[in-house]
Write a protein that holds these residues in place. Structure first.
Motif, PDB file in Angstrom:
ATOM      1  N   VAL A   1       0.842  -1.208   0.000  1.00 37.98           N
ATOM      2  CA  VAL A   1       0.000   0.000   0.000  1.00 37.98           C
ATOM      3  C   VAL A   1       0.875   1.257   0.000  1.00 37.98           C
ATOM      4  O   VAL A   1       0.615   2.212  -0.741  1.00 37.98           O
TER       5      VAL A   1
ATOM      6  N   PHE B   1      -2.612   7.435   6.682  1.00 33.13           N
ATOM      7  CA  PHE B   1      -3.786   6.741   6.157  1.00 33.13           C
ATOM      8  C   PHE B   1      -5.097   7.425   6.521  1.00 33.13           C
ATOM      9  O   PHE B   1      -6.085   7.328   5.788  1.00 33.13           O
TER      10      PHE B   1
ATOM     11  N   ILE C   1       2.735   1.592  -3.478  1.00 33.46           N
ATOM     12  CA  ILE C   1       1.800   1.947  -4.542  1.00 33.46           C
ATOM     13  C   ILE C   1       1.422   3.431  -4.461  1.00 33.46           C
ATOM     14  O   ILE C   1       1.290   4.115  -5.483  1.00 33.46           O
ATOM     15  N   ASN C   2       1.277   3.924  -3.238  1.00 34.77           N
ATOM     16  CA  ASN C   2       0.907   5.328  -3.046  1.00 34.77           C
ATOM     17  C   ASN C   2       2.122   6.253  -2.933  1.00 34.77           C
ATOM     18  O   ASN C   2       1.985   7.421  -2.574  1.00 34.77           O
ATOM     19  N   LYS C   3       3.304   5.710  -3.212  1.00 30.12           N
ATOM     20  CA  LYS C   3       4.559   6.461  -3.266  1.00 30.12           C
ATOM     21  C   LYS C   3       4.964   7.075  -1.919  1.00 30.12           C
ATOM     22  O   LYS C   3       5.564   8.151  -1.867  1.00 30.12           O
ATOM     23  N   TYR C   4       4.635   6.367  -0.833  1.00 28.89           N
ATOM     24  CA  TYR C   4       5.114   6.771   0.489  1.00 28.89           C
ATOM     25  C   TYR C   4       6.430   6.018   0.749  1.00 28.89           C
ATOM     26  O   TYR C   4       6.490   5.098   1.558  1.00 28.89           O
TER      27      TYR C   4
END
Length: 216
Positions: free
Chosen positions: A76, A148, A79-82
């Motif tokens: 997660v 989140f 994918i969210n570039k964290y």
């Protein structure tokens, strides 16, 4: 700057406490007998009523559970570039919980309690791997909750739940008879020292990476 110093001071205190506990475990284990026996007696006073609950909650820090949850959260984040969050979580979970804790057990070589074991364990006792793993993994998630969830209600609610989960996992290791309270305390100290000492550097890395991404 001041917050960084506070985190580093607190992390250093927990690290020193772990070193002190380790010194006692290695050279003066009898000094811990009263502390361990008293807390164990209190925690196991509810036996066998609490057995189903603690057998359930202790599974949240089993290696298989941590690995699966780690991979899911890591996916997660990536994918969210964290990327800073993913790196911090990975180093802690793999390096501290997965590698450092099993290796440091070989320094102390502490045998497990002679109580009836409600779960099967074969490694040495100090520091508790479940305690370290839960503190590092769920503790990192506790810090990352704002990534989140933006609403304060959900942030504090999830932080409280994660904190309770970490505490219950530690208690469960004593209840099921595979760890002394000092093992759990040692594991928590390892995890807390890692989190508090590295959190400011994670924040710094996050700021740099996000600033660079905006520039690009």
């Amino acid at each position: 700057m001041h917050k960084k110093l506070y985190f580093q001071f607190a992390g250093s205190c927990f690290l020193l406490l772990f070193v002190f506990l380790g010194y006692l475990v290695k050279f003066y284990p009898t000094w811990l007998v009263s502390f361990d026996e008293t807390l164990t007696r209190i925690i196991r006073s509810g036996y066998p009523f609490w057995t189903p609950f603690f057998l359930w909650v202790t599974k949240f820090a089993n290696p298989t559970t941590i690995i699966l949850l780690f991979l899911a959260v890591l996916a997660v984040l990536v994918i969210n570039k964290y990327y800073a969050e993913a790196l911090w979580l990975s180093i802690g979970t793999i390096g501290i919980a997965g590698l450092f804790n099993p290796l440091i057990k070989l320094v102390f070589l502490r045998e497990r309690p002679t109580l009836e074991h409600l779960v099967t364990e074969s490694s040495f006792s100090f520091p508790s791997g479940h305690s370290t793993g839960s503190m590092v993994f769920y503790g990192t998630l506790l810090f990352l909750v704002p990534v989140f969830f933006k609403q304060p209600f959900w942030q504090w609610g999830l932080r409280i739940l994660l904190g309770l989960l970490i505490g219950c996992i530690g208690i469960s290791r004593i209840y099921v008879g595979v760890h002394f309270p000092s093992d759990v305390l040692g594991g928590f100290c390892v995890g807390l020292s890692w989190l508090l000492l590295t959190y400011p550097y994670y924040l710094q890395k996050r700021f740099v990476w996000r600033f660079t991404r905006k520039q690009l």
